[in-house]
Design an enzyme around this catalytic site. Structure first.
Site, PDB file in Angstrom:
ATOM      1  CG  HIS A   1      -2.033  -1.068   0.941  1.00 33.74           C
ATOM      2  ND1 HIS A   1      -1.945  -2.331   1.449  1.00 33.74           N
ATOM      3  CD2 HIS A   1      -3.156  -1.032   0.196  1.00 33.74           C
ATOM      4  CE1 HIS A   1      -2.980  -3.030   1.040  1.00 33.74           C
ATOM      5  NE2 HIS A   1      -3.734  -2.271   0.288  1.00 33.74           N
TER       6      HIS A   1
ATOM      7  CB  CYS B   1     -10.085  -2.035  -8.697  1.00 32.02           C
ATOM      8  SG  CYS B   1     -10.470  -3.170  -7.366  1.00 32.02           S
TER       9      CYS B   1
END
Ligand code: PEP
Ligand code: MG
Length: 615
Positions: free
Chosen positions: A225, A545
């Site tokens: 992330h 995604c």
């Protein structure tokens, strides 16, 4: 990935050259993982640790429970930090490990059932003082006792070391109690390059791309992330550069080539000239791509493809607008919860979602409900005791995403109500993270229907129709149950980042195993194919995604598998659009057939990555 907190520990600093520095330090090229394209040239900035400020204060008897709960949360957080550090020890040289392991064990003991913690609790309840006051008072008492211990022992240095261990844990507890970040980015000089060992996603979200030229770290992987955040901010970045912080000192000039994955410390004049040319070429390329902004995403044979942006924080909105994205395909709402001391309430959440939906001017926004867990620690959740202790064990497999929301329905209900209120401003979808079973979707839908009913009864204005409820396909369990899940969900969003991680058992942010992280592995592709076909059979919308969607070279394969909707970091949209406009569906289908016949990951890599467009 190691957290920022690591720097609070006395990890041994490897000796820097003891020989006198030559007037022109030699250039060093260090290879890492290319994470976010672009070239940055600037002085090294190593963020300094801010001091935790605390005031000693008394409390009322009624506040004992809340102070004890704050202490529990800080202890849990400290334990997690120390456990992460211990897990990292293996990468250090053996003699350093031998030196540090007992120290870490001593720290861990102190945040277990220890004299220190018992003393702190007693101070809160008996002396009626705040948690941080109790920590400081108790640690001072204990260190004084250690230092005054039998003067007849002849190990004053040992006593001093022991006292320092207690002080260190007290500092860590106070830092966690006062939510003092372990480093600050507020004073990064303009044009500097941030160089540090590791960067947490929450810290990456604090970086200001208009001030910082680039980022390079020793740790981290391409799909973690932190990497996603850096790409979202359009900041040149290379992660996983082994030996970087030993070789780059504050003030040294560095060149970060985020496309090639190379960091050059003290570049020679020739390297600097090449890097400056690279900066110009990159800017020119970006300008060229900008013309795709207004062009439709249509294949050569007329098939329309939906290209949307992923979003983490509101600072990305201008970039998303510039990129020509047709809405937001994944709003990672957990980033809105990061770097806060308390959870945003329903009204605050409604305002944030509404502003995003309004900014999209009628293009759809898919809001993923809170995906806490894994690397995405959220202090506000921890400090409010929302997150259970089980998160310590193996966060990627623990209380993540929908599991946490079903365990804490009040959190889920607040977020759903906020989304429903905001959704009157424009087309919205609700997305559930980390689904593995049909039962989870049913339970979530029951809560969703219940909230809709409650708001209607209350006379609130709601969108018509009610936003669809979709699910992430990001675990192998969900992908392989996709036929059953397709009967429960309103849409699928395939999250290839976690899907690859769980299918291959490779941590997505772990530089040690980064080479094994391969979303083109046939196992991952088969899961994507199975889920896509399950959705298409029932004519249900399906998108990708995960980061796969952002790679223009993967466009022919994904189109060939039947996918027509992609969501990615905004800066990738123009390149992906270029690839879509160069493809034909027939060619892509033939190509995908050939790829899916392969079982050798290397062969697939050669076919897909060596092949820039569809035939
Ligand atoms: C994914 O796992 O692919 C995904 C899109 O979710 P995140 O990256 O936020 O985990
Ligand atoms: Mg995910």
């Amino acid at each position: 990935m190691a957290p920022f907190e690591d720097d609070a520990l006395p990890l041994p600093r490897r000796p820097r050259g003891t020989v006198p520095q030559p007037p022109m330090p030699p250039e060093r090229r260090l290879a890492g993982i290319p994470v976010s394209p672009g070239i940055a040239i600037g002085p090294v900035f190593g963020a300094a640790e801010p001091q935790a400020t605390m005031v000693r204060r008394k409390i009322a008897a009624a506040d004992i429970a809340s102070q004890t709960a704050r202490l529990d949360a800080a202890v849990l957080q400290s334990r997690k930090q120390l456990l992460k550090l211990r897990a990292r020890l293996g990468v250090l040289p053996e003699d350093s490990q031998a030196e540090i392991a007992p120290l870490l064990d001593a720290y861990l003991q102190m945040v277990g059932p220890s004299r220190l913690l018992r003393g702190i609790r007693r101070h809160i309840t008996e002396m009626l003082v705040s948690a941080e006051t109790a920590v400081m008072d108790t640690s001072e008492e204990i260190t004084a006792a250690i230092l005054a211990m039998a003067a007849d022992d002849d190990d004053p240095a040992g006593r001093e070391r022991h006292a320092e261990e207690v002080r260190e844990i007290a500092r860590r507890l106070v830092r966690n109690l006062t939510l003092t970040p372990f480093r600050s980015f507020a004073r990064i000089p303009e044009g500097a390059v941030l160089v540090c060992e590791g960067l947490r996603p929450a810290d990456a979200a604090l970086l200001d791309p208009s001030r910082l030229a680039g980022v390079a770290t020793d740790e981290g992987g391409a799909e973690g992330h932190t990497a996603i955040m850096l790409r979202a901010l359009g900041m040149p970045a290379v992660l996983g550069v082994t030996g970087l912080s030993e070789n780059a000192r504050p003030g040294d000039t560095v060149v970060v080539d985020g496309g090639a994955g190379v960091v050059t410390v003290n570049p020679s004049p020739a390297t600097l000239t090449t890097a400056r040319r690279g900066v110009t070429a990159f800017a020119r390329e970006q300008q060229k791509l900008a013309r795709f902004r207004r062009l439709p995403a249509v294949t050569l044979d007329g098939e329309t493809v939906e290209l949307q942006a992923n979003m983490e924080i509101p600072a990305e909105l201008p970039l998303i607008a510039q990129a020509g994205a047709a809405g937001i395909g994944l709003l990672r709402s957990e980033f809105l919860f990061m770097n806060r001391e308390t959870m945003p309430d329903e009204r605050a959440q409604t305002e944030i979602y509404r502003s995003v939906i309004e900014a999209m001017g009628g293009d759809p926004v898919t809001i993923r409900v809170l995906d806490w867990g894994g690397e995405k620690d959220i202090e506000a959740l921890q400090s409010e005791g929302v997150v259970p202790e089980a998160g310590d064990q193996n966060p990627a497999f623990g209380m993540r995403g929908i599991r946490l929301l079903l365990r804490r329905p009040e959190l889920f209900e607040t977020q759903l109500a906020a989304i429903l209120h905001a959704a009157v401003a424009g087309p919205t979808r609700v997305l559930l993270p980390m689904v593995t079973t049909v039962g989870e979707v049913r339970a979530a839908r029951e809560i969703y229907d219940h909230i809709v009913h409650r708001l209607r009864r209350h006379g609130d204005r709601l969108p018509d129709p009610i936003p669809p409820l979709g699910i992430m396909i990001e675990t192998p369990g969900a992908a392989l149950s996709a036929d059953a899940l397709a009967l429960e969900a309103d849409f699928f969003a395939i999250g290839t980042n976690d899907l690859a991680m769980y299918a291959l058992a490779v941590g997505r942010g772990d530089s040690e195993v980064a080479a094994l992280y391969d979303p083109l592995h046939p196992a991952v592709l088969r899961l994507v194919q199975f889920a896509t076909e399950a959705a298409l059979r029932v004519r249900m919308p399906v998108s990708v995604c995960g980061e796969m969607a952002a790679n223009p070279r993967l466009v022919p394969l994904l189109l060939g598998l039947g996918l027509r909707s992609f969501s990615m970091n905004a800066s990738a949209v123009p390149r992906v659009k270029q690839a879509v406009r160069a493809a034909t569906i027939d060619g892509c289908v033939r190509f995908a057939h050939r790829v899916m016949e392969q079982s050798d990951p290397e062969r697939i890599q050669a076919m897909v990555l060596g092949r820039p467009g569809a035939d």
